[in-house]
Design an enzyme around this catalytic site. Structure first.
Site, PDB file in Angstrom:
ATOM      1  N   HIS A   1      -6.412 -66.076 -99.467  1.00 27.26           N
ATOM      2  CA  HIS A   1      -5.410 -67.006-100.419  1.00 27.26           C
ATOM      3  C   HIS A   1      -5.812 -68.201-100.980  1.00 27.26           C
ATOM      4  O   HIS A   1      -6.415 -69.216-101.650  1.00 27.26           O
ATOM      5  CB  HIS A   1      -4.097 -67.179-100.738  1.00 27.26           C
TER       6      HIS A   1
ATOM      7  N   HIS B   1     -10.809 -60.308 -97.250  1.00 25.70           N
ATOM      8  CA  HIS B   1     -10.314 -58.394 -98.023  1.00 25.70           C
ATOM      9  C   HIS B   1     -11.141 -58.770 -99.707  1.00 25.70           C
ATOM     10  O   HIS B   1     -10.472 -59.428-100.118  1.00 25.70           O
ATOM     11  CB  HIS B   1      -8.634 -58.084 -98.161  1.00 25.70           C
TER      12      HIS B   1
ATOM     13  N   GLU C   1      -4.306 -52.060 -86.455  1.00 31.71           N
ATOM     14  CA  GLU C   1      -3.643 -53.158 -86.671  1.00 31.71           C
ATOM     15  C   GLU C   1      -1.993 -52.865 -87.323  1.00 31.71           C
ATOM     16  O   GLU C   1      -2.486 -51.870 -87.861  1.00 31.71           O
ATOM     17  CB  GLU C   1      -4.098 -54.223 -87.900  1.00 31.71           C
TER      18      GLU C   1
ATOM     19  N   HIS D   1       0.674 -59.193 -90.559  1.00 31.16           N
ATOM     20  CA  HIS D   1       1.066 -58.982 -92.334  1.00 31.16           C
ATOM     21  C   HIS D   1       2.888 -60.060 -92.053  1.00 31.16           C
ATOM     22  O   HIS D   1       3.539 -59.504 -91.187  1.00 31.16           O
ATOM     23  CB  HIS D   1       1.493 -58.099 -92.561  1.00 31.16           C
TER      24      HIS D   1
ATOM     25  N   GLU E   1     -11.512 -56.140 -94.853  1.00 34.23           N
ATOM     26  CA  GLU E   1     -10.378 -55.401 -94.928  1.00 34.23           C
ATOM     27  C   GLU E   1     -11.212 -55.036 -96.314  1.00 34.23           C
ATOM     28  O   GLU E   1     -11.562 -55.726 -96.962  1.00 34.23           O
ATOM     29  CB  GLU E   1      -9.777 -56.163 -95.303  1.00 34.23           C
TER      30      GLU E   1
ATOM     31  N   ASN F   1      -7.199 -65.651 -92.028  1.00 35.31           N
ATOM     32  CA  ASN F   1      -7.071 -64.365 -93.476  1.00 35.31           C
ATOM     33  C   ASN F   1      -7.100 -65.160 -94.398  1.00 35.31           C
ATOM     34  O   ASN F   1      -6.090 -66.212 -94.814  1.00 35.31           O
ATOM     35  CB  ASN F   1      -6.152 -62.969 -93.720  1.00 35.31           C
TER      36      ASN F   1
ATOM     37  N   THR G   1      -1.388 -56.387 -99.368  1.00 36.67           N
ATOM     38  CA  THR G   1      -0.918 -55.652 -99.182  1.00 36.67           C
ATOM     39  C   THR G   1      -0.021 -55.025 -98.656  1.00 36.67           C
ATOM     40  O   THR G   1       1.448 -55.766 -97.446  1.00 36.67           O
ATOM     41  CB  THR G   1      -2.202 -54.930 -97.575  1.00 36.67           C
TER      42      THR G   1
ATOM     43  N   ARG H   1     -11.427 -56.741-102.397  1.00 36.18           N
ATOM     44  CA  ARG H   1     -10.222 -55.536-103.259  1.00 36.18           C
ATOM     45  C   ARG H   1     -10.801 -54.750-104.206  1.00 36.18           C
ATOM     46  O   ARG H   1     -11.778 -55.490-104.747  1.00 36.18           O
ATOM     47  CB  ARG H   1      -9.280 -56.408-104.082  1.00 36.18           C
TER      48      ARG H   1
ATOM     49  N   ARG I   1      -9.943 -59.327-106.824  1.00 37.68           N
ATOM     50  CA  ARG I   1      -8.781 -60.255-107.942  1.00 37.68           C
ATOM     51  C   ARG I   1      -8.933 -62.101-106.724  1.00 37.68           C
ATOM     52  O   ARG I   1      -8.426 -63.069-107.277  1.00 37.68           O
ATOM     53  CB  ARG I   1      -6.947 -59.854-107.368  1.00 37.68           C
TER      54      ARG I   1
HETATM   55  N1  PXP Z   1      -3.676 -58.009 -91.994  1.00 39.61           N
HETATM   56  C1  PXP Z   1      -3.827 -57.211 -93.388  1.00 39.61           C
HETATM   57  C2  PXP Z   1      -4.345 -56.208 -92.808  1.00 39.61           C
HETATM   58  C3  PXP Z   1      -3.672 -57.489 -94.486  1.00 39.61           C
HETATM   59  O1  PXP Z   1      -3.733 -56.549 -95.683  1.00 39.61           O
HETATM   60  C4  PXP Z   1      -2.939 -58.845 -94.591  1.00 39.61           C
HETATM   61  C5  PXP Z   1      -3.154 -59.185 -95.946  1.00 39.61           C
HETATM   62  O2  PXP Z   1      -3.395 -59.708 -96.755  1.00 39.61           O
HETATM   63  C6  PXP Z   1      -2.855 -59.970 -93.387  1.00 39.61           C
HETATM   64  C7  PXP Z   1      -3.232 -59.171 -92.403  1.00 39.61           C
HETATM   65  C8  PXP Z   1      -2.008 -61.367 -93.557  1.00 39.61           C
HETATM   66  O3  PXP Z   1      -1.470 -61.237 -93.873  1.00 39.61           O
HETATM   67  P1  PXP Z   1      -0.607 -62.652 -94.416  1.00 39.61           P
HETATM   68  O4  PXP Z   1      -0.811 -63.285 -95.704  1.00 39.61           O
HETATM   69  O5  PXP Z   1       1.037 -62.364 -94.919  1.00 39.61           O
HETATM   70  O6  PXP Z   1      -0.419 -63.510 -93.005  1.00 39.61           O
END
Ligand code: PXP
Length: 252
Positions: free
Chosen positions: A10, A52, A160, A201, A79, A7, A110, A54, A58
């Site tokens: 960030h 994602h 998931e 997550h 996402e 992901n 999330t 959003r 953001r």
């Molecule tokens: N899976 C989903 C559905 C998420 O919303 C997120 C966070 O955006 C992640 C995985 C990744 O989480 P993390 O950044 O804590 O690894």
């Protein structure tokens, strides 16, 4: 072997911190370039790239998702919340996968899983629309049997499992054990229903091995820890280190 979805939201968070509103200005060097981040993640061994989009934009912008679709060589996992505007974009982009997630404007990331059981009709509609264009659908849910059964009833091909409670239990052995057995039971129930089982997550370099030992996962979606580590060693190495842990402990 359990696959690694990276992901990269960030990296866009960092870009927006400086360049919000200027992403498309010509002549300005906008960094980091999130396509370069995605390509480096792929070189490090990512099996898919997750982003994602959003409602409040953001971090990822619409143009990022269109570009990722064109430029990455692995799979694109989008996402998104159940939102008609984002659905229209997804139907144009046709990602390989969509993960339906809840979205709350005030949250930092999330927070909880979708309440698939009480939003069955809406989720079924989104899954149906996306499946029609060849996108496989996942639902981000807490590791509970009722949520898994609802995701299956909605026609999703994947779930998931939200691993946030497991991650937050770190430092409390009894809670860790309880969360892992909840995740393990949920993964078993999902597999019985023919669902592909992913999780995500709060997974990090320290907690990933115990998670992988607790259940069989098709893919883990990991973001924050990899982007954080990449500040010290680069995205390619940060992904490679995580991939090595998945190879070592994953058994799917
Ligand atoms: N899976 C989903 C559905 C998420 O919303 C997120 C966070 O955006 C992640 C995985 C990744 O989480 P993390 O950044 O804590 O690894």
């Amino acid at each position: 072997m359990t696959k690694l979805g990276v992901n990269i939201d960030h990296s866009a968070t960092l870009r927006q911190a400086r360049y919000r509103g200027l992403e498309a200005e010509s002549g300005i060097i906008v960094e980091p370039n999130i396509i370069d981040v995605a390509l480096a993640a792929e070189r490090g061994g990512a099996d898919s790239i997750t982003a994602h989009l959003r409602e409040d934009r953001r971090h990822m912008q619409d143009s990022d998702i269109f570009e990722l679709r064109k430029k990455i060589a692995t799979k694109l996992n989008l996402e998104m919340a159940c939102n008609p505007e984002i659905l229209d974009i997804a139907l144009k982009i046709k990602p390989d996968y969509v993960c339906l997630v809840p979205e709350n404007r005030m949250e930092i990331t999330t927070e909880g899983g979708l309440d698939a059981a009480s939003e069955l009709e809406k989720i079924s509609y989104y899954v149906g629309k996306l499946t029609e264009v060849g996108t496989q659908c996942s639902v981000f849910i807490d590791p509970d049997a009722s949520q898994i059964e609802a995701a299956a009833a909605a026609g999703a091909q994947m779930v998931e499992l939200h691993t946030g409670a497991y991650a937050n239990a770190w430092g409390n052995p009894d809670k860790i054990k309880a969360e892992l057995s909840r995740i393990s039971a949920a993964a078993t129930r999902a597999a019985e229903l023919g669902l592909t089982v992913n999780s995500g997550h709060g997974i990090n370099y320290a907690n990933v091995s115990r998670l992988l030992e607790a259940a069989n996962f098709n893919e883990l979606n990991i973001g924050h820890t990899i982007i954080s580590r990449s500040l010290l060693c680069g995205i390619e190495n940060a992904v490679r280190e995580m991939k090595e842990l998945l190879v070592k402990y994953g058994c799917f």
